[in-house]
Design a protein around this motif. Structure first.
Motif, PDB file in Angstrom:
ATOM      1  N   ASN A   1     -10.319   4.743  -5.313  1.00  0.00           N
ATOM      2  CA  ASN A   1      -9.228   5.616  -5.205  1.00  0.00           C
ATOM      3  C   ASN A   1      -8.728   6.285  -6.279  1.00  0.00           C
ATOM      4  O   ASN A   1      -9.204   5.768  -7.386  1.00  0.00           O
ATOM      5  CB  ASN A   1      -7.801   4.598  -4.957  1.00  0.00           C
TER       6      ASN A   1
ATOM      7  N   THR B   1       0.790  -1.108   0.132  1.00  0.00           N
ATOM      8  CA  THR B   1       0.096  -0.077   0.034  1.00  0.00           C
ATOM      9  C   THR B   1       0.814   1.261  -0.012  1.00  0.00           C
ATOM     10  O   THR B   1       0.392   2.234  -0.431  1.00  0.00           O
ATOM     11  CB  THR B   1      -0.935   0.153   1.154  1.00  0.00           C
TER      12      THR B   1
ATOM     13  N   LEU C   1       1.232   2.043  -3.354  1.00  0.00           N
ATOM     14  CA  LEU C   1      -0.090   1.931  -4.558  1.00  0.00           C
ATOM     15  C   LEU C   1      -0.208   3.271  -5.074  1.00  0.00           C
ATOM     16  O   LEU C   1      -0.178   4.229  -4.276  1.00  0.00           O
ATOM     17  CB  LEU C   1      -1.294   1.670  -3.534  1.00  0.00           C
ATOM     18  N   GLY C   2      -0.346   3.346  -6.345  1.00  0.00           N
ATOM     19  CA  GLY C   2      -0.819   4.668  -7.095  1.00  0.00           C
ATOM     20  C   GLY C   2       0.384   5.591  -7.442  1.00  0.00           C
ATOM     21  O   GLY C   2       0.323   6.303  -8.202  1.00  0.00           O
ATOM     22  N   ASN C   3       1.859   4.938  -6.824  1.00  0.00           N
ATOM     23  CA  ASN C   3       2.827   5.589  -7.403  1.00  0.00           C
ATOM     24  C   ASN C   3       2.970   5.796  -9.021  1.00  0.00           C
ATOM     25  O   ASN C   3       2.622   4.499  -9.469  1.00  0.00           O
ATOM     26  CB  ASN C   3       4.008   5.384  -7.041  1.00  0.00           C
ATOM     27  N   ALA C   4       2.979   6.795  -9.600  1.00  0.00           N
ATOM     28  CA  ALA C   4       3.017   6.659 -11.192  1.00  0.00           C
ATOM     29  C   ALA C   4       4.269   7.216 -11.819  1.00  0.00           C
ATOM     30  O   ALA C   4       5.001   8.203 -11.198  1.00  0.00           O
ATOM     31  CB  ALA C   4       1.949   7.685 -11.533  1.00  0.00           C
TER      32      ALA C   4
END
Lengths: 336, 270
Positions: free
Chosen positions: B249, B156, B159-162
């Motif tokens: 999210n 987590t 999570l979402g690191n772009a």
């Protein structure tokens, strides 16, 4: 001229599908009238192992310079058998239970003795899935090889059964019981310098037999067959190759390709790794996607290397994700 | 069959004569007729070589199969979808260019549960679906294996690191690559993790003008990494992507799109 020891020419040359097809049709035509009810059943599969002498009491079973297919039953890696006063020493066990059992029988026939020791050079299935031909207590490998086989063995098994099918019948993953560490092991007059290294995978074993001068490199060295990279660290691999090239060997047995008195396998492997890495990095930096990078032009010198395009394609899939993870700039995070 | 196809392409026969089930499936899939009916309804469907799917000849990882879907050979594509006949979840993704602001092209990585046809279907403005595809040979298990992230207790945290980059090209298009850390759980894995996946990326210019929408489903591989060919305004200093997963999210990315990026060269070799 360096000495080259290769496998004998194969009458069922699988590189010639037309010929293979003809042979199959001819065989079917011959058998069909005799056994109308049983034509669907092929003869029992056999690897028909052909040892090639490397030195006094030393033989290689040369793998085909191919990818794993049903036709070759996965027998693509080189296997080495050494005689000793304590028994046969085997390096790598091949792709299947059937292969391992045929290998054990052959080693007993060649040496007139039982098996003293089996070494595994790394955890890839074409090298270790014949373990069932031997007592687990006789099989030795570096800790990382055992761990890798434990973690990845079942996945390899699925893929091997999918491709090689009936050749794999009864094959299970067998873990070595003996852990190899750096050092010298004397077995029945053989003096084996054990070199646990890394690069091709996270745990590779090279062996230098001091009496005969044989350097058995496993898949740290390939010759005239493109190196494979699914678990490779290219920088580590090149360092290991530098170290191996300093060993004064009489004959180098690569994991795939002919055994030679030169260290051409080491040079060629290093050149390949450097070249594909630079091509793949350049493709990535130009913004090409993986499916485009796979079509990149390869150096003309690679034309004589078997499976060059095939392994390059695989290497794109192995190396691209790490490049993306490490080199693409950060552009955002989860916002809630 | 070929004659019917060719005639259909030339507009000589009414579209209803080329329903998917009337033309033999070039990939001989056992489920194609059902899949086509479910996906396209009564719309006209033609098999069309101008819709190209590219996959590697060998699959290294059933959970990360590189795929390109390319219908740039067709004009006026309103939507491009990717289907896998024999996956437990057949619909992989849909890309909808906004007012010709993106080309009918996407590259991404796919999970496959077994060897399967992989198809792209492009809807042109005349209401016809153009279908192309390839058969992907592979051992299976990619959809029912837990995500790699599930072996990482701290998943987590990332999570979402772009990550991403835009390559402007001389012809005015720009190539966008975006990678977002996300497990993309199918809900079919043996560890009983429920489905958890990014379901949408809205791709916009810096001014907010829509360029394309990508809807994704469970078969898109973990840490989705997509490549699009978009047509931002010259003045767009960045490409903004709004993403959302099925748990609500939100993922916002801003990818710089300067003009001084090196353009793609025509050949990748040498």
């Amino acid at each position: 001229m360096p000495v080259t020891i290769d496998t004998p020419p194969d009458p069922h040359d699988p590189s010639d599908p037309q010929r293979r097809q003809l042979l199959r049709l001819a065989a079917a035509a011959f058998v069909a009238p005799l056994l109308p009810m049983f034509t669907a059943h092929a003869a029992p599969l056999t690897y028909d192992l052909k040892p090639v002498k490397l030195d006094d009491g030393a033989w290689m079973i040369g793998g085909r310079q191919e990818a794993i297919t049903f036709e070759n039953g996965g027998a693509i890696a080189n296997i080495t058998i050494l005689d000793s006063s304590e028994g046969a020493i085997i390096i790598d066990t091949g792709p299947s239970r059937r292969f391992g059992e045929e290998l054990a029988t052959l080693a007993r026939t060649l040496t007139g003795k039982d098996i003293a020791r089996v070494y595994l050079t790394h955890f890839h299935p074409d090298h270790v899935f014949g373990n069932q031909g031997f007592e687990a207590g006789k099989i030795a490998a570096p800790a990382g090889v055992i761990k890798g086989l434990q973690e990845l063995g079942n996945g390899f098994s699925d893929a091997m059964y999918y491709i090689a099918r009936d050749w794999m019948r009864g094959t299970e993953v067998i873990l070595p019981s003996v852990t190899v560490t750096e050092g010298i092991e004397d077995i029945g007059g053989r003096r084996l310098r054990l070199l646990p290294r890394a690069g091709h995978t996270g745990a590779d074993l090279a062996l230098f037999e001091e009496k005969s001068g044989l350097l058995i490199a496993g898949d740290l060295a390939f010759l005239d067959r493109a190196p494979t990279t699914p678990h490779a660290n290219l920088a580590t691999w090149r360092n290991t190759l530098d170290e191996l090239s300093a060993i004064d060997c009489k004959l180098l047995v690569p994991g795939h390709g002919p055994a030679e008195s030169s260290t051409r396998a080491i040079t060629q492997t290093r050149d390949w790794l450097t070249a594909i890495e630079s091509i793949i990095v350049r493709c990535f930096e130009q913004g090409l996607d993986m499916t485009e990078a796979m079509q990149a032009e390869l150096p003309a010198g690679f034309a004589s290397i078997a499976l060059a395009r095939y392994e390059f394609t695989r290497s794109v899939m192995h190396l691209y994700p790490a490049l993306e993870a490490s080199k693409l700039p950060g552009v955002g995070k989860r916002s809630n | 069959m070929l004659r019917i196809l060719a005639a259909a392409l030339l507009g000589l026969v009414p579209a209803h004569l080329v329903y998917a089930e009337t033309a033999a499936d070039p990939l001989q899939s056992p489920v194609w007729n059902d899949l086509a009916r479910k996906t396209f309804g009564d719309a006209a469907v033609v098999f069309d070589g101008r819709v190209k799917v590219t996959v590697p000849a060998i699959v290294e990882n059933q959970a990360q199969v590189p795929v390109s879907a390319d219908a740039r050979g067709l004009a006026n594509v309103e939507r491009l979808i990717v289907l896998t006949d024999l996956n437990p979840i057949q619909h992989v993704l849909t890309i909808t260019p906004a007012q010709s602001k993106a080309e009918a092209y996407i590259s991404f990585r796919l999970k496959i549960e077994q060897a399967t046809p992989v198809r792209a279907a492009a809807l042109t403005s005349d209401g016809v679906w153009h279908v192309g595809g390839v058969f992907l040979e592979a051992a299976g298990g990619g959809c029912s294996s837990p995500a790699m992230a599930r072996g990482d207790a701290d998943w987590t945290a990332t999570l979402g690191n772009a990550q991403g980059k835009v390559w402007r090209q001389a012809d005015g298009t720009a190539r966008l690559r975006l990678r977002v850390r996300h497990p993309m759980d199918t809900g079919l894995a043996k560890d009983n993790t429920p489905a958890f996946f990014i379901e949408k990326f809205d791709v916009k210019g810096a001014s907010g003008d829509p360029l394309a929408t990508v809807e994704m489903f469970e078969p898109v591989a973990e840490d989705p990494t997509i490549t699009l060919s978009i047509k931002p305004a010259a003045s767009d200093a960045s490409i903004n992507i709004d993403g959302r997963d099925n748990n609500g999210n939100i993922y916002r990315s801003v990818v710089p799109a300067p003009w001084n990026q090196s353009a793609l060269t025509t050949t990748s070799g040498h």
